[in-house]
Write an enzyme that holds these catalytic residues in place. Structure first.
Site, PDB file in Angstrom:
ATOM      1  N   ASP A 236       0.831  -1.202   0.000  1.00  0.00           N
ATOM      2  CA  ASP A 236       0.000   0.000   0.000  1.00  0.00           C
ATOM      3  C   ASP A 236       0.873   1.263   0.000  1.00  0.00           C
ATOM      4  O   ASP A 236       1.867   1.336   0.722  1.00  0.00           O
ATOM      5  CB  ASP A 236      -0.860  -0.035   1.276  1.00  0.00           C
ATOM      6  CG  ASP A 236      -1.909   1.053   1.322  1.00  0.00           C
ATOM      7  OD1 ASP A 236      -2.782   1.048   0.449  1.00  0.00           O
ATOM      8  OD2 ASP A 236      -1.865   1.897   2.238  1.00  0.00           O
ATOM      9  N   GLU A 280      14.527 -15.481  -0.068  1.00  0.00           N
ATOM     10  CA  GLU A 280      14.992 -16.575   0.797  1.00  0.00           C
ATOM     11  C   GLU A 280      13.941 -17.678   0.904  1.00  0.00           C
ATOM     12  O   GLU A 280      14.228 -18.785   1.327  1.00  0.00           O
ATOM     13  CB  GLU A 280      15.244 -16.057   2.227  1.00  0.00           C
ATOM     14  CG  GLU A 280      16.433 -15.152   2.384  1.00  0.00           C
ATOM     15  CD  GLU A 280      16.454 -14.565   3.800  1.00  0.00           C
ATOM     16  OE1 GLU A 280      15.860 -15.164   4.728  1.00  0.00           O
ATOM     17  OE2 GLU A 280      17.062 -13.501   3.973  1.00  0.00           O
TER      18      GLU A 280
HETATM   19  C1  NOJ Z   1      -4.502   3.008  -0.764  1.00  0.00           C
HETATM   20  C2  NOJ Z   1      -5.616   2.052  -0.491  1.00  0.00           C
HETATM   21  O1  NOJ Z   1      -5.944   1.390  -1.674  1.00  0.00           O
HETATM   22  C3  NOJ Z   1      -6.758   2.872   0.067  1.00  0.00           C
HETATM   23  O2  NOJ Z   1      -7.928   2.129   0.175  1.00  0.00           O
HETATM   24  C4  NOJ Z   1      -6.333   3.429   1.393  1.00  0.00           C
HETATM   25  O3  NOJ Z   1      -7.346   4.287   1.881  1.00  0.00           O
HETATM   26  C5  NOJ Z   1      -5.045   4.226   1.266  1.00  0.00           C
HETATM   27  N1  NOJ Z   1      -4.055   3.556   0.476  1.00  0.00           N
HETATM   28  C6  NOJ Z   1      -4.449   4.498   2.617  1.00  0.00           C
HETATM   29  O4  NOJ Z   1      -3.916   3.319   3.152  1.00  0.00           O
END
Ligand code: NOJ
Length: 562
Positions: A236, A280
């Site tokens: 993310d 790994e």
């Molecule tokens: C991207 C994620 O896809 C989204 O749903 C989220 O709100 C933000 N990152 C923050 O983590």
């Protein structure tokens, strides 16, 4: 009327298509490059299937429905966050990275899910959220309790404010969810004190990745899940972990200028480190980046041979030949240059669903749709473009990501009342933006069941619309022309025709609004114009709408055997 071909045949792919050894890391020739051509299905656990009937999807629900995904023919699932979390951003606010939130079940449920998926030749990847934690994470709670300049605060980005008495935020950065990216804390003595950075909600404080302790902690987290058999991570906000030194103000001079918290060179060292760690482990565990870096060519830096395996291409979210062609060419050129596959995506849990979005401009739909939005197209008018886009995307070489419900042609749910909304975007913009709830509504499995088969009773954390009855999976299974059967056929043919490992060559002789290319022995046409287009000779393998009189109607895509 001459009908050249029915649309999608209702046949499910043979489950014997994949060799038994595919997921067995102990064999001499595991499918090392599985991810290069994988079709990966995103599960949003809150909304996929609810085993315990509390209205919130859970891991046992996912396990119970894996058979449907095996029939769809996918290679892997990506689970959005299921970790311990106060759910202020639907789980992208993690309070314990190494446990399952009771809302979703237990670690034993996770283990059972992985075991069942692997038994069905389905790999499992999960979201990893390294840019920020929840404000309820023990580290952040300790930071709040500690003094400025303490080691506890050094895990996050605490700074003194500007202006008189530090009453202004330390810089001008804005939260992606609206409002300032800084929140001021009350110190232990009751006075207003430092500010902390949060690129998202105030409940999501950003880590300081210049702190070695943060690196160590995430290595531990990676190993925790890899040891439990996870096949990889969707990372993310991967591009924002490292911020420019001094956290300077940002005033963009053009749309393509990257902010000082995006795409800093040092971020790549983190992923090189993680890649070594993943390597790994047996069986090709993967990293896929969420990195919306512009221009696209720079995104290739994320997938150099010693970094991540994949990074998402720009979402294919306009039904317009010229930008689509640019996006496809741009991605193939950029990623080919570093030997990486493209990861195509037409929808995810952050955007308006294609069966609604493709009739609207980005400006019309950015920020989400709701009861007060005007000009939302009728479902039957907008669905054809979504079906066409699916066939276009599934004809491209590389890997493909599908978002749950896309295979059912679900539209954006626009009738959610304000009182039921959950997305922090809605609240941080004071309702100016509806946010992303409309693509997150629990999906329909059974037309006649309570909650359309999402759970055993009526409960559903977001209200489900009446159109779910018509679009439920059980209805679509028996309808040869359903969107579900179009996806099943396309996913299966994609592999058997070799489209996934092919290469494309654009074809001349078509109007500019028609995307026309060859991939191996298959000619692919997608008609984004308002005119009918004569078809070339050859057998129609699959079409997103019935083909009559040898022409491709507007908003339709077709695969033809050349
Ligand atoms: C991207 C994620 O896809 C989204 O749903 C989220 O709100 C933000 N990152 C923050 O983590």
């Amino acid at each position: 009327m001459t009908s050249r071909s029915p649309i999608a045949p209702a046949s499910a792919p043979e489950s014997g298509d994949l060799p038994a050894s595919r997921l067995d890391p102990s064999t001499a020739t595991p499918n090392a490059d599985w991810w290069r051509t994988a079709t990966i299905y995103q599960i949003y656990p809150r909304s996929f299937a609810d085993a315990n009937g509390d209205g919130m999807g859970d891991l046992a629900g996912v396990t119970s429905r894996l058979g449907a995904l095996q029939e769809l023919g996918i290679d892997a699932i990506w689970l959005s966050p299921f970790y311990t979390s106060p759910q202020r951003d639907a789980g992208y606010d993690v309070a314990d990275y190494c446990d399952v939130d009771p809302l979703f079940g237990t670690l034993a449920d996770f283990d059972a899910l992985v075991a069942e998926a692997h038994a069905r030749d389905i790999r499992v990847i999960a979201d990893l959220v390294p840019n920020h934690s929840s404000s309820e994470h023990p580290w952040f709670q300790a930071a709040l309790a500690a003094a400025p300049d303490s080691p506890e605060r050094a895990r996050y980005l605490f700074r003194e404010g500007r202006g008189e008495g530090g009453s202004e935020p330390p810089n001008n950065w804005r939260s992606h969810f609206g409002g300032p990216a800084w929140t001021r804390v009350v110190e232990a003595d009751g006075t207003l004190g430092q500010w902390y950075l949060h690129l998202f909600d105030s409940s999501q404080p950003d880590f300081d990745w210049t702190n070695e302790e943060v690196h160590d902690e995430f290595r531990r987290i990676l190993r925790f899940w890899l040891d439990r058999g996870l096949d990889g991570f969707r990372v993310d906000v991967a591009s924002s972990l490292v911020k420019a030194e001094g956290l300077p103000d940002f005033t963009p001079s053009d749309d393509d200028e990257m902010p000082p918290y995006d795409g800093r060179p040092a971020v790549h060292d983190i992923f090189r480190d993680w890649r070594r760690l993943l390597d790994e482990y047996p069986g090709e565990r993967i990293l896929v980046a969420e990195a919306w870096i512009k221009p696209l060519v720079r995104r290739a830096d994320w997938v150099r041979p010693d970094e991540m395996h994949q990074t998402f291409n720009d979402v294919l979210d306009v039904w317009d030949a010229a930008p689509l062609r640019d996006s496809i060419d741009g991605a193939l050129t950029a990623f080919d240059a570093v030997g990486a596959p493209t990861a195509w995506v037409a929808s995810n849990h952050d955007g308006v669903r294609p069966a609604t979005a493709l009739m609207l401009t980005r400006a019309e739909r950015d920020g989400g749709l709701g009861p007060r939005t005007t000009g939302i197209p009728a479902y039957d008018v907008s669905l054809p473009r979504a079906r066409g886009m699916a066939m276009l995307m599934l004809a491209l070489p590389g890997s493909v990501y599908l978002y749950q419900g896309e295979e059912l042609g679900l539209p954006e749910v626009t009738e959610i009342p304000d009182s039921a909304r959950q997305d922090p975007t809605f609240f941080r913009t004071e309702g100016e933006q509806y946010g992303r709830d409309g693509c997150r509504v629990p999906i329909p499995w059974e037309s006649a069941a309570p909650s359309y088969g999402f759970g055993p009773g009526d409960a559903s954390w977001l209200p489900q619309p009446a159109i779910w009855r018509r679009l439920a999976r059980d209805r679509q299974e028996t309808d040869p022309e359903s969107t579900l059967n179009l996806y099943r056929a396309a996913i299966s043919l994609r592999r058997s025709l070799g489209l996934d490992r092919g290469a494309i060559e654009w074809l001349d002789g078509y109007p500019p609004e028609v995307l026309a290319f060859r991939n191996g022995d298959t000619i692919v046409l997608a008609n984004t114009s308002t005119e009918e287009v004569p078809l070339p000779t050859g057998e129609v393998l699959l079409a997103s709408a019935p083909i009559e009189h040898n022409v491709l109607t507007p908003d339709t895509a077709v695969w033809i055997h050349a």
